[in-house]
Design a protein around this motif. Structure first.
Motif, PDB file in Angstrom:
ATOM      1  N   VAL A 175     -24.782 -21.964  49.131  1.00  0.00           N
ATOM      2  CA  VAL A 175     -24.381 -22.550  47.857  1.00  0.00           C
ATOM      3  C   VAL A 175     -25.609 -22.727  46.984  1.00  0.00           C
ATOM      4  O   VAL A 175     -26.646 -23.220  47.442  1.00  0.00           O
ATOM      5  CB  VAL A 175     -23.697 -23.927  48.080  1.00  0.00           C
ATOM      6  CG1 VAL A 175     -23.405 -24.609  46.754  1.00  0.00           C
ATOM      7  CG2 VAL A 175     -22.425 -23.763  48.894  1.00  0.00           C
ATOM      8  N   LYS A 176     -25.479 -22.340  45.733  1.00  0.00           N
ATOM      9  CA  LYS A 176     -26.557 -22.573  44.767  1.00  0.00           C
ATOM     10  C   LYS A 176     -26.232 -23.845  44.002  1.00  0.00           C
ATOM     11  O   LYS A 176     -25.112 -24.016  43.513  1.00  0.00           O
ATOM     12  CB  LYS A 176     -26.680 -21.394  43.820  1.00  0.00           C
ATOM     13  CG  LYS A 176     -27.764 -21.606  42.784  1.00  0.00           C
ATOM     14  CD  LYS A 176     -27.907 -20.442  41.847  1.00  0.00           C
ATOM     15  CE  LYS A 176     -28.944 -20.868  40.841  1.00  0.00           C
ATOM     16  NZ  LYS A 176     -29.415 -20.004  39.947  1.00  0.00           N
ATOM     17  N   TYR A 177     -27.215 -24.741  43.888  1.00  0.00           N
ATOM     18  CA  TYR A 177     -27.029 -25.964  43.108  1.00  0.00           C
ATOM     19  C   TYR A 177     -27.291 -25.667  41.638  1.00  0.00           C
ATOM     20  O   TYR A 177     -28.262 -25.006  41.278  1.00  0.00           O
ATOM     21  CB  TYR A 177     -27.997 -27.063  43.557  1.00  0.00           C
ATOM     22  CG  TYR A 177     -27.815 -28.330  42.749  1.00  0.00           C
ATOM     23  CD1 TYR A 177     -26.946 -29.313  43.199  1.00  0.00           C
ATOM     24  CD2 TYR A 177     -28.450 -28.515  41.542  1.00  0.00           C
ATOM     25  CE1 TYR A 177     -26.747 -30.474  42.455  1.00  0.00           C
ATOM     26  CE2 TYR A 177     -28.252 -29.657  40.791  1.00  0.00           C
ATOM     27  CZ  TYR A 177     -27.403 -30.629  41.245  1.00  0.00           C
ATOM     28  OH  TYR A 177     -27.179 -31.756  40.502  1.00  0.00           O
ATOM     29  N   ASP A 233     -22.499 -28.234  41.601  1.00  0.00           N
ATOM     30  CA  ASP A 233     -23.321 -29.438  41.652  1.00  0.00           C
ATOM     31  C   ASP A 233     -22.850 -30.260  42.855  1.00  0.00           C
ATOM     32  O   ASP A 233     -22.013 -29.808  43.640  1.00  0.00           O
ATOM     33  CB  ASP A 233     -23.302 -30.204  40.330  1.00  0.00           C
ATOM     34  CG  ASP A 233     -21.954 -30.818  39.971  1.00  0.00           C
ATOM     35  OD1 ASP A 233     -21.025 -30.843  40.808  1.00  0.00           O
ATOM     36  OD2 ASP A 233     -21.821 -31.294  38.824  1.00  0.00           O
ATOM     37  N   CYS A 234     -23.383 -31.475  43.016  1.00  0.00           N
ATOM     38  CA  CYS A 234     -23.066 -32.254  44.221  1.00  0.00           C
ATOM     39  C   CYS A 234     -21.583 -32.570  44.354  1.00  0.00           C
ATOM     40  O   CYS A 234     -20.996 -32.422  45.426  1.00  0.00           O
ATOM     41  CB  CYS A 234     -23.897 -33.527  44.273  1.00  0.00           C
ATOM     42  SG  CYS A 234     -23.594 -34.674  42.907  1.00  0.00           S
ATOM     43  N   GLY A 254     -25.146 -32.920  51.699  1.00  0.00           N
ATOM     44  CA  GLY A 254     -24.970 -32.867  50.263  1.00  0.00           C
ATOM     45  C   GLY A 254     -25.603 -31.617  49.690  1.00  0.00           C
ATOM     46  O   GLY A 254     -26.315 -30.880  50.379  1.00  0.00           O
ATOM     47  N   ASN A 255     -25.357 -31.415  48.420  1.00  0.00           N
ATOM     48  CA  ASN A 255     -25.928 -30.298  47.685  1.00  0.00           C
ATOM     49  C   ASN A 255     -26.903 -30.892  46.673  1.00  0.00           C
ATOM     50  O   ASN A 255     -26.495 -31.647  45.802  1.00  0.00           O
ATOM     51  CB  ASN A 255     -24.815 -29.505  46.995  1.00  0.00           C
ATOM     52  CG  ASN A 255     -25.296 -28.189  46.421  1.00  0.00           C
ATOM     53  OD1 ASN A 255     -26.345 -27.683  46.823  1.00  0.00           O
ATOM     54  ND2 ASN A 255     -24.547 -27.641  45.497  1.00  0.00           N
ATOM     55  N   SER A 256     -28.161 -30.575  46.825  1.00  0.00           N
ATOM     56  CA  SER A 256     -29.168 -31.168  45.941  1.00  0.00           C
ATOM     57  C   SER A 256     -29.972 -30.088  45.229  1.00  0.00           C
ATOM     58  O   SER A 256     -30.088 -28.965  45.726  1.00  0.00           O
ATOM     59  CB  SER A 256     -30.108 -32.071  46.737  1.00  0.00           C
ATOM     60  OG  SER A 256     -31.058 -31.297  47.429  1.00  0.00           O
ATOM     61  N   PRO A 257     -30.546 -30.437  44.085  1.00  0.00           N
ATOM     62  CA  PRO A 257     -31.328 -29.456  43.325  1.00  0.00           C
ATOM     63  C   PRO A 257     -32.542 -28.936  44.093  1.00  0.00           C
ATOM     64  O   PRO A 257     -32.928 -27.789  43.934  1.00  0.00           O
ATOM     65  CB  PRO A 257     -31.785 -30.225  42.088  1.00  0.00           C
ATOM     66  CG  PRO A 257     -31.006 -31.472  42.038  1.00  0.00           C
ATOM     67  CD  PRO A 257     -30.446 -31.717  43.401  1.00  0.00           C
ATOM     68  N   SER A 272     -27.776 -29.349  52.479  1.00  0.00           N
ATOM     69  CA  SER A 272     -28.613 -29.738  53.605  1.00  0.00           C
ATOM     70  C   SER A 272     -28.128 -31.073  54.156  1.00  0.00           C
ATOM     71  O   SER A 272     -27.302 -31.752  53.558  1.00  0.00           O
ATOM     72  CB  SER A 272     -30.075 -29.849  53.155  1.00  0.00           C
ATOM     73  OG  SER A 272     -30.926 -29.995  54.264  1.00  0.00           O
ATOM     74  N   THR A 273     -28.675 -31.449  55.309  1.00  0.00           N
ATOM     75  CA  THR A 273     -28.407 -32.749  55.907  1.00  0.00           C
ATOM     76  C   THR A 273     -29.565 -33.675  55.560  1.00  0.00           C
ATOM     77  O   THR A 273     -30.735 -33.308  55.717  1.00  0.00           O
ATOM     78  CB  THR A 273     -28.269 -32.626  57.436  1.00  0.00           C
ATOM     79  OG1 THR A 273     -27.215 -31.699  57.724  1.00  0.00           O
ATOM     80  CG2 THR A 273     -27.934 -33.969  58.064  1.00  0.00           C
ATOM     81  N   PHE A 274     -29.214 -34.869  55.072  1.00  0.00           N
ATOM     82  CA  PHE A 274     -30.215 -35.831  54.623  1.00  0.00           C
ATOM     83  C   PHE A 274     -30.036 -37.149  55.372  1.00  0.00           C
ATOM     84  O   PHE A 274     -28.913 -37.541  55.685  1.00  0.00           O
ATOM     85  CB  PHE A 274     -30.049 -36.105  53.121  1.00  0.00           C
ATOM     86  CG  PHE A 274     -30.152 -34.879  52.265  1.00  0.00           C
ATOM     87  CD1 PHE A 274     -31.385 -34.431  51.824  1.00  0.00           C
ATOM     88  CD2 PHE A 274     -29.013 -34.173  51.897  1.00  0.00           C
ATOM     89  CE1 PHE A 274     -31.475 -33.296  51.028  1.00  0.00           C
ATOM     90  CE2 PHE A 274     -29.097 -33.041  51.101  1.00  0.00           C
ATOM     91  CZ  PHE A 274     -30.338 -32.600  50.663  1.00  0.00           C
ATOM     92  N   SER A 275     -31.141 -37.848  55.602  1.00  0.00           N
ATOM     93  CA  SER A 275     -31.096 -39.167  56.210  1.00  0.00           C
ATOM     94  C   SER A 275     -30.801 -40.218  55.150  1.00  0.00           C
ATOM     95  O   SER A 275     -31.376 -40.188  54.066  1.00  0.00           O
ATOM     96  CB  SER A 275     -32.433 -39.490  56.879  1.00  0.00           C
ATOM     97  OG  SER A 275     -32.429 -40.843  57.333  1.00  0.00           O
TER      98      SER A 275
END
Length: 161
Positions: free
Chosen positions: A52-54, A67-68, A133-136, A141-144
């Motif tokens: 996915v492209k943000y 976007d997210c 989430g999808n971030s710029p 990715s997986t985030f803490s």
């Protein structure tokens, strides 16, 4: 002839019985726990890493440019759940969750990345203090949620299942 039909029926019933257990009945579907479906949603979200492209303010699922909140809308849509586009609009759906400790995999999670206290980012809770989430900066990715950038930005969650 009748005996042959009875034997055929008995053989078919015996052969099909295991296959029938693959399809949930209404009773077994009701007994399916939320965390299983939530884990499926989180797992599916994670499989879109690198795909996915943000793009801020973009909801283009046919090209996977999202976007997210378009990403969360897309993933939930794969499970037949229609979400509005926009993190603030999504935060007004379902059952609100205010404590991180009450989150379950598959819950939507919302963060403030601009004005403190204002929802402007969405993701999908994966469990163990992490969300997808999808971030710029890195795309899907997986985030803490407990360390680093996101640790102090959680506002609330929403349970849609």
């Amino acid at each position: 002839m009748m005996k042959k039909m009875m034997v055929t029926f008995a053989v078919c019933a015996t052969l099909l019985a295991p296959a029938a257990s693959l399809f949930p009945t209404k009773a077994s579907a009701a007994a399916t726990s939320y965390p299983d479906e939530g884990r499926d949603i989180a797992y599916t979200a994670g499989t879109y890493s690198g795909k996915v492209k943000y793009s801020f303010g973009t909801n283009n699922p046919s090209n996977l440019v999202l976007d997210c909140s378009a990403f969360t809308k897309y993933i939930y849509g794969l499970y037949g759940i229609d979400l509005p586009w926009g993190s603030k609009a999504q935060a007004n759906m379902g059952q609100r969750i205010y404590k991180e400790s009450d989150l379950q995999p598959g819950d939507l999670v919302f963060f403030s990345v601009g004005t403190p206290g204002q929802i402007n980012h969405a993701g999908i809770y994966a469990g163990n203090g992490q969300f997808i989430g999808n971030s710029p900066s890195v795309g899907v990715s997986t985030f803490s949620m407990t360390t680093g950038y996101w640790a102090d930005r959680f506002i609330s969650g929403v349970r849609m299942l």
